[in-house]
Design a protein around this motif. Structure first.
Motif, short mmCIF file in Angstrom:
data_model
loop_
_atom_site.label_atom_id
_atom_site.label_comp_id
_atom_site.label_asym_id
_atom_site.label_seq_id
_atom_site.Cartn_x
_atom_site.Cartn_y
_atom_site.Cartn_z
N PRO A 112 119.11 93.24 -17.98
CA PRO A 112 120.35 92.57 -17.56
C PRO A 112 121.02 91.88 -18.74
N LEU A 113 122.35 91.82 -18.67
CA LEU A 113 123.14 91.32 -19.79
C LEU A 113 123.63 89.89 -19.56
N LEU A 114 123.71 89.15 -20.65
CA LEU A 114 124.19 87.77 -20.63
C LEU A 114 125.63 87.68 -20.13
N ASN A 115 125.91 86.60 -19.41
CA ASN A 115 127.28 86.24 -19.02
C ASN A 115 127.98 87.34 -18.23
N THR A 116 127.24 87.97 -17.33
CA THR A 116 127.83 89.04 -16.52
C THR A 116 127.70 88.78 -15.02
N LYS A 117 127.50 87.53 -14.63
CA LYS A 117 127.50 87.22 -13.21
C LYS A 117 128.86 87.59 -12.62
N PRO A 118 128.91 88.13 -11.38
CA PRO A 118 127.82 88.30 -10.41
C PRO A 118 127.09 89.64 -10.52
N TYR A 119 127.40 90.40 -11.57
CA TYR A 119 126.79 91.73 -11.69
C TYR A 119 125.34 91.65 -12.15
N THR A 120 125.00 90.60 -12.88
CA THR A 120 123.62 90.44 -13.33
C THR A 120 122.71 90.19 -12.14
N PRO A 121 121.68 90.98 -11.94
CA PRO A 121 120.86 90.85 -10.73
C PRO A 121 119.78 89.78 -10.83
N ASN A 122 119.93 88.84 -11.76
CA ASN A 122 118.95 87.75 -11.84
C ASN A 122 119.68 86.45 -12.11
N SER A 123 118.98 85.45 -12.53
CA SER A 123 119.56 84.12 -12.69
C SER A 123 120.57 84.03 -13.83
N GLY A 124 120.55 84.98 -14.74
CA GLY A 124 121.40 84.90 -15.93
C GLY A 124 120.81 84.03 -17.02
N ASN A 125 119.62 83.51 -16.79
CA ASN A 125 118.94 82.69 -17.78
C ASN A 125 118.71 83.48 -19.07
N PRO A 126 119.00 82.90 -20.24
CA PRO A 126 118.83 83.64 -21.50
C PRO A 126 117.43 84.20 -21.73
N THR A 127 116.41 83.62 -21.09
CA THR A 127 115.07 84.16 -21.26
C THR A 127 114.90 85.48 -20.52
N ARG A 128 115.84 85.82 -19.63
CA ARG A 128 115.73 87.04 -18.84
C ARG A 128 116.90 87.99 -19.05
N THR A 129 117.87 87.61 -19.84
CA THR A 129 119.01 88.46 -20.12
C THR A 129 119.22 88.54 -21.63
N VAL A 130 119.94 89.57 -22.05
CA VAL A 130 120.12 89.82 -23.49
C VAL A 130 121.57 90.16 -23.76
N ASP A 131 121.95 90.11 -25.05
CA ASP A 131 123.29 90.56 -25.40
C ASP A 131 123.30 92.08 -25.49
N GLU A 132 124.48 92.64 -25.68
CA GLU A 132 124.63 94.09 -25.61
C GLU A 132 123.87 94.81 -26.73
N GLU A 133 123.90 94.26 -27.92
CA GLU A 133 123.20 94.91 -29.03
C GLU A 133 121.68 94.91 -28.81
N THR A 134 121.18 93.80 -28.26
CA THR A 134 119.74 93.72 -27.99
C THR A 134 119.35 94.68 -26.88
N GLN A 135 120.20 94.80 -25.86
CA GLN A 135 119.91 95.75 -24.79
C GLN A 135 119.78 97.17 -25.34
N ALA A 136 120.68 97.54 -26.23
CA ALA A 136 120.64 98.88 -26.82
C ALA A 136 119.35 99.08 -27.61
N LYS A 137 118.96 98.07 -28.38
CA LYS A 137 117.71 98.16 -29.16
C LYS A 137 116.51 98.31 -28.24
N TYR A 138 116.46 97.49 -27.19
CA TYR A 138 115.32 97.54 -26.28
C TYR A 138 115.28 98.85 -25.49
N LEU A 139 116.46 99.39 -25.17
CA LEU A 139 116.49 100.70 -24.51
C LEU A 139 115.77 101.74 -25.36
#
Length: 360
Positions: A273-300
Motif C-alpha cells: 500500500p502507498l503513502l497518502n492514498t486514503k481512502p484507497y489504501t486498505p490499511n491505516s496509512g501508517n508509514p510503518t505499513r505503507t511506502v512511497d511509489e519508488e519503494t513500492q517498485a523496488k519491493y515489487l
C-alpha cells in the motif's frame, strides 16, 4: 460490480472493517474449531519442521510470463487502456474476481474476460457471510460462474481471505465448508482446477488447518495471499526469523505435506500500500505499513526475484493493475498515470527475475 452491498468498500475493493459490536459472537463451534487447529498443528509440527529444514533453494525453471501474474478488474471507462497496458507489460497470466453475490451481472464479466483471448485467467470467486450461512446458494452461485466462464478458463480460486471475519467466515471450519461445497461440483465439471486455502498474511496455524484435515475436498494448488508489507521490506522479519524467503519455505513445506492439496504453491495476492492514498489504501496509512511509489517498485522487484529464485513458487499475482492505493496505475486525476511499479513489473517480465535483488 453492479450489485455492491453496503458492507463493501469500493475504494480498497474489500469489505469494510467490522466494528467490534458487529462481529459474530464466539460460541462452542469456535472453541471446537480452535481445538482442531491446535491439534492438527501439534500432530504436524515434527514433519513440518523436518520438511522446512530439508528444503533447498533452486532457481525456478518457470519462464517470466508464466510466473508473473496480475489482477485486473472490469472498469468500463478504462477498458481499452487496460487491454493496451496488459499488452505493453507483456503479462500473460491474469486474475479476475467475480463476487458470488453478483451473478446477475455475469454477462458483463464474461464480455470483459473475452477481451483478452491471448491471456490465461484465474477467476477468484468471492464469498460473503451469506455464502457461509447458505451453502446451497453458494454452491449454486459458484456453479453459475463456472458454467458462464468455462470456455475461458478451467482454473478457479475459491474464496478470499477466509481468515478475516469481514469476509464472512467466523472460523476456519466455515472456510472448509465452502471448499467442500465447491468440491461437489467436480462431478459436473470434469476438468476443474481448484485453488484453495486462501489464507491472507502469515498465519501458519490456520494455513496448516486448511491444508491438512479430513474434510472431503481436494485443491490443485495452495493459494496464499502472502502480504509482507507490515514488515516493510521483503527482508523484514516476523517472529525474528521469517522474512519473505522463510515464509515461502514454510508455506512450501506445508503444501508438500498436505493431504488436501497438490504440491503446488501460488501467491495469489500481494502488494505494498502507498503513502497518502486514503481512502484507497486498505490499511491505516501508517508509514510503518505503507511506502512511497519508488519503494513500492523496488519491493515489487525484490518480491518476484526472491520468490522465483527459491524454486518453491509457481506463480505470483500482484493485486492489482489500476488502483492508486496499492496498484500499478493511478486514476485519481481523471487520467491514467503509470507509477514506477508499473515499469518495475514490465522489467521483471522482460527478464530480471534471475537478477540478485539489490538491497540498497
Amino acid at each position: 460490480m453492479k450489485n455492491q452491498p453496503e458492507w463493501w468498500d469500493p475504494y480498497s475493493c474489500q469489505p469494510y472493517k467490522m466494528r467490534d459490536e458487529d462481529k459474530p459472537r464466539s460460541g462452542m463451534g469456535n472453541v471446537w474449531e480452535y481445538a482442531k487447529v491446535a491439534g492438527s498443528n501439534l500432530i504436524g509440527l515434527p514433519a513440518i519442521a523436518y520438511q522446512y529444514l530439508s528444503l533447498k533453494k533452486r532457481p525456478s525453471g518457470i519462464s517470466s510470463d508464466e510466473f508473473v501474474g496480475l489482477s485486473i478488474a472490469p472498469q468500463v471507462e478504462y477498458q481499452s487502456a487496460i487491454i493496451e497496458m496488459v499488452d505493453e507489460l507483456g503479462v500473460k497470466q491474469l486474475l479476475m474476481r467475480i463476487p458470488s453475490w453478483d451473478v446477475d451481472a455475469l454477462d458483463d464479466y464474461v464480455r470483459f474476460l473475452e477481451l483478452f483471448p491471448n491471456n490465461e485467467f484465474v477467476i477468484n470467486i468471492l464469498q460473503s457471510r451469506d455464502s457461509v450461512q447458505h451453502l446451497t446458494d453458494w454452491q449454486n452461485q459458484v456453479a453459475k460462474i463456472i458454467r458462464a466462464t468455462r470456455h475461458i478458463t478451467n482454473t478457479y480460486w475459491i474464496g478470499n481471505a477466509v481468515n478475516r471475519t469481514k469476509w464472512g467466515c467466523v472460523h476456519s471450519g466455515q472456510a472448509l465448508d465452502l471448499q467442500v461445497a465447491v468440491e461437489e461440483l467436480r462431478s459436473e465439471f470434469k476438468d476443474l482446477r481448484l485453488l484453495g486455502s486462501s489464507i491472507i498474511d502469515f498465519e501458519p496455524l490456520l494455513s496448516w488447518r486448511t491444508l491438512w484435515n479430513f474434510r472431503n475436498y481436494h485443491i490443485d494448488a495452495n493459494a496464499a495471499l502472502l502480504y509482507v508489507n507490515r514488515r516493510h521490506s521483503p527482508y523484514g522479519t516476523q517472529y525474528g526469523i521469517f522474512d519473505l524467503e522463510n515464509k515461502l519455505r514454510l508455506a512450501k513445506a506445508m503444501t508438500r505435506l498436505s493431504n488436501r492439496c497438490d504440491d503446488a504453491l501460488w501467491i495469489t495476492e500481494t502488494n505494498w500500500p502507498l503513502l497518502n492514498t486514503k481512502p484507497y489504501t486498505p490499511n491505516s496509512g501508517n508509514p510503518t505499513r505503507t511506502v512511497d511509489e519508488e519503494t513500492q517498485a523496488k519491493y515489487l522487484k525484490w518480491y518476484y526475484q526472491i520468490a522465483w529464485q527459491t524454486g518453491w513458487v509457481e506463480r505470483v499475482y500482484w493485486w492489482q493493475l489500476i488502483n492508486p492505493g496499492y496498484g500499478l496505475v493511478d486514476h485519481r486525476e481523471g487520467s491514467l498515470r503509470k507509477m514506477p511499479s508499473y515499469y518495475a513489473m514490465k522489467e521483471i517480465i522482460a527478464g530480471e527475475l534471475s537478477q540478485v535483488p539489490d538491497r540498497d
